[in-house]
Design an enzyme around this catalytic site. Structure first.
Site, short mmCIF file in Angstrom:
data_model
loop_
_atom_site.label_atom_id
_atom_site.label_comp_id
_atom_site.label_asym_id
_atom_site.label_seq_id
_atom_site.Cartn_x
_atom_site.Cartn_y
_atom_site.Cartn_z
N ILE A 23 52.65 -12.60 14.47
CA ILE A 23 52.94 -12.00 14.13
C ILE A 23 54.25 -11.48 13.09
O ILE A 23 54.16 -10.35 12.57
CB ILE A 23 53.42 -10.57 15.56
CG1 ILE A 23 51.73 -10.57 15.98
CG2 ILE A 23 54.04 -8.79 15.25
CD1 ILE A 23 52.12 -9.51 18.11
N PRO A 43 64.05 -18.95 18.35
CA PRO A 43 64.49 -20.46 19.06
C PRO A 43 63.55 -21.38 18.70
O PRO A 43 64.17 -22.85 17.61
CB PRO A 43 64.66 -20.18 20.42
CG PRO A 43 64.45 -19.15 20.98
CD PRO A 43 63.94 -18.22 19.59
N ASP A 250 13.62 7.11 -9.98
CA ASP A 250 12.30 6.83 -9.06
C ASP A 250 11.37 7.03 -8.04
O ASP A 250 12.84 6.69 -7.37
CB ASP A 250 11.45 5.74 -10.61
CG ASP A 250 12.23 4.93 -10.41
OD1 ASP A 250 12.65 4.33 -9.05
OD2 ASP A 250 13.06 4.45 -11.44
N LYS A 272 6.92 6.97 -11.73
CA LYS A 272 7.04 5.57 -12.34
C LYS A 272 6.28 4.85 -10.94
O LYS A 272 6.72 4.18 -9.56
CB LYS A 272 8.38 4.48 -12.31
CG LYS A 272 8.52 4.23 -13.97
CD LYS A 272 9.63 3.49 -13.89
CE LYS A 272 9.72 3.21 -14.98
NZ LYS A 272 10.70 2.11 -15.65
N GLY A 304 16.51 -1.47 -6.26
CA GLY A 304 16.20 -3.06 -6.80
C GLY A 304 17.62 -3.33 -7.51
O GLY A 304 19.09 -2.85 -7.45
N ASP A 305 17.52 -4.90 -8.59
CA ASP A 305 18.62 -4.68 -8.71
C ASP A 305 17.59 -4.34 -10.75
O ASP A 305 16.72 -4.38 -10.85
CB ASP A 305 18.83 -6.21 -9.18
CG ASP A 305 19.31 -6.22 -10.55
OD1 ASP A 305 20.56 -7.24 -10.42
OD2 ASP A 305 19.29 -7.37 -11.93
N MET A 385 5.23 -6.58 -7.14
CA MET A 385 4.73 -5.16 -7.21
C MET A 385 2.92 -6.06 -7.44
O MET A 385 2.02 -6.19 -8.02
CB MET A 385 4.59 -5.29 -8.65
CG MET A 385 5.53 -4.44 -9.52
SD MET A 385 6.28 -3.42 -10.70
CE MET A 385 6.76 -5.57 -11.18
N1 SAH Z 1 13.94 -3.74 -9.60
C1 SAH Z 1 14.02 -3.64 -8.44
C2 SAH Z 1 12.10 -4.25 -8.80
C3 SAH Z 1 11.25 -3.29 -9.24
S1 SAH Z 1 9.56 -3.82 -8.97
C4 SAH Z 1 14.14 -4.76 -7.23
O1 SAH Z 1 15.46 -5.37 -8.03
O2 SAH Z 1 13.12 -5.39 -7.22
C5 SAH Z 1 8.67 -2.28 -7.96
C6 SAH Z 1 7.87 -4.17 -7.01
O3 SAH Z 1 9.62 -4.32 -6.39
C7 SAH Z 1 7.71 -3.20 -5.85
O4 SAH Z 1 5.81 -3.39 -6.18
C8 SAH Z 1 7.27 -3.66 -4.79
O5 SAH Z 1 7.17 -5.10 -4.59
C9 SAH Z 1 9.14 -4.77 -4.90
N2 SAH Z 1 9.97 -3.63 -4.20
C10 SAH Z 1 11.06 -2.93 -4.65
N3 SAH Z 1 11.60 -2.37 -3.13
C11 SAH Z 1 10.91 -2.63 -2.06
C12 SAH Z 1 10.80 -2.82 -0.52
N4 SAH Z 1 12.52 -1.99 -0.55
N5 SAH Z 1 10.59 -3.26 -0.64
C13 SAH Z 1 9.47 -4.26 -0.67
N6 SAH Z 1 8.91 -4.76 -1.94
C14 SAH Z 1 9.95 -4.11 -2.38
#
Ligand code: SAH
Length: 463
Positions: A23, A43, A250, A272, A304-305, A385
């Site tokens: 501490i 000490p 989207d 989309k 996602g990314d 997809m």
């Molecule tokens: N940019 C996104 C992908 C976009 S394409 C990424 O990085 O994840 C869209 C596809 O991503 C979907 O058709 C599916 O295959 C996948 N996807 C996105 N979110 C998802 C989820 N929560 N669970 C499963 N598949 C997912």
């Protein structure tokens, strides 16, 4: 108010810590970061403290506490394991008028130490008056998440430019207006995105030109929101969500995530679904440009990314062509989310040395996947997809040499409350999807790593 809050300048000031354990080390580090000249009385010392003595961070008086030691000290912290010693330190300091704190013992303290959010030179101190320290720490954790580290850089820049500011804008009111404009403009964001030098140059320019009105520049933030679970957002994403004027999103962006967007931001749904775009890509690109040119902070939120099957590249190409400021924030791609939340490592020493992400979405005139590259048994293939084309995908893989009994997993709505994981073999992938009524968004994970799902699945909701 039970305690008077203050910030103490302790640079080169004599301070003492009584006690030589862990501490005491924590308290020493804090005092040293404020530039204090510290003596430790004990000490014996723990190894870490001994190291700090050797490193010249602290002076050591190898002795039991005695009254004479506190003479000339500004501030003393009692951090021994012995309440009676801490109390003796307190009594001695009180008599001598020296500020004293006994660790975790407000009754024997003249001052208490707060929980700190450190964005030096910006510092936020939180106290519950010594009553419930855990509450202060809890609040601190929330603030840590909320306040970008760049605030420290911003505060530093501000103080560096103070003199120049005073010289160019002698009256207080115009200086205040200037800084308020700066804070409302794009410069803080530039700093938070790590572009400190560029922000510095812009600020100097603004001050030199006595620009009290920073131009209202719009910007676009292309932000990955992860696979749907709001806990998986990045701090940066959350911050931008709370600042945006307008949000384009989207159907991959979950409601739970949209709920976290600033309440009065305008929301534009751009749709989309595969083959069924509510707004054609070209129109989305143009809309982004138009909104930014109107001076808005535009958040383009993507599932996602943004750079993985997200067409994020196309959207910012258009922005770049128009010279519009933009930033791209990564998100957890759904393959990573599905993998972790389904307990299916995408690589594993025993099963897969590599992983490939492919799209199963086919458009007329587009070339097909490079099937021979996807049949290596030590490679995991993740198909985005791929639900609609699952039969064709399985057939092609098998035809090109992937074993028909290769394990497969279908992960629907990965990472959300509604996640489902279905496993089977490549040969009956399409049948599984049909029988289980799988709907997008779902990912296909193909490869021996799927065998691990049974053992590593930590979510109760999987089937
Ligand atoms: N940019 C996104 C992908 C976009 S394409 C990424 O990085 O994840 C869209 C596809 O991503 C979907 O058709 C599916 O295959 C996948 N996807 C996105 N979110 C998802 C989820 N929560 N669970 C499963 N598949 C997912």
């Amino acid at each position: 108010m039970d305690y008077f809050p203050l910030f103490l300048n302790l640079k080169q000031q004599a301070c003492m810590i009584v006690g030589g354990g862990e501490i005491a080390v924590r308290k020493l580090r804090l005092l040293r970061s404020a530039g204090a000249d510290v003596t430790v009385v004990a000490p014996e010392l723990c190894d870490e403290m001994l190291g700090l003595v050797k490193a010249g961070e602290v002076r050591w008086q190898p002795a039991e506490f005695s009254l004479a030691q506190i003479a000339g000290q500004r501030l003393v912290i009692a951090a021994t394991d012995h309440p009676s010693v801490n109390q003796a330190v307190f009594t001695a300091c009180e008599a001598a008028g020296i500020l004293v704190n006994s660790v975790d013992d407000p009754a024997h303290s003249r001052f208490i130490t707060p929980a700190i959010v450190d964005r030096a030179p910006l510092t936020i101190a939180i106290s519950t008056g010594g009553g419930v320290p855990v509450l202060a720490r809890h609040l601190r954790a929330q603030l840590e998440a909320l306040i970008p580290h760049g605030w420290g850089d911003l505060a530093k820049l501000g103080s560096e430019l103070r003199d120049l500011c005073k010289e160019k804008m002698p009256d207080t009111a115009s200086r205040r207006a200037f800084w308020e404009n700066v804070l409302a403009g794009p410069i803080p964001d530039q700093i938070f995105a790590g572009q400190v030098a560029a922000a510095h140059a812009q600020l100097i320019d603004a001050i030199e030109n006595r620009a009290t009105q920073s131009p209202n520049l719009g910007a676009v933030y292309l932000v990955g929101s992860g696979p749907g679970n709001p806990d998986l957002l990045t701090f940066r994403a959350l911050r931008l969500m709370q600042q945006a004027d307008v949000v384009l999103y989207d159907n991959l962006v979950s409601d739970a995530i949209m709920d976290m967007v600033r309440r009065d931001a305008e929301r534009i749904y751009v749709g989309k679904k595969s083959n069924n775009h509510a707004l054609p890509q070209e129109e989305i690109n143009q809309l982004l440009v138009r909104l930014a040119l109107e001076g808005k902070k535009v958040l383009r939120l993507k599932g996602g990314d943004p750079f993985i099957f997200g067409r994020g590249g196309e959207e910012i190409e258009e922005l770049a062509e128009h010279g519009i400021t933009f930033e791209v924030v990564p998100g957890i791609t759904s393959a990573a989310g599905a993998s972790c939340y389904a307990g299916i490592p995408l690589t594993h020493r025993d099963y897969a040395q590599s992983v490939t992400f492919v799209t199963g979405h086919r458009r007329a005139g587009e070339s097909d996947l490079d099937w021979p590259r996807l049949v290596n048994p030590t490679e995991t293939v993740v198909v985005y997809m791929g639900v609609a084309q699952s039969g064709y995908i399985a057939e092609q893989l098998i035809q090109h040499g992937r074993a028909s009994n290769t394990p497969v997993a279908i992960v629907e709505r990965a990472t959300t409350q509604a996640q489902r994981v279905i496993t089977g073999e490549l040969a009956n992938l399409a049948q599984l999807i049909k029988d289980q009524h799988i709907k997008p968004p779902a990912l296909l994970i193909i490869g021996d790593v799927v065998k691990l799902h049974k053992k590593l699945n930590w979510r109760t909701s999987s089937h």
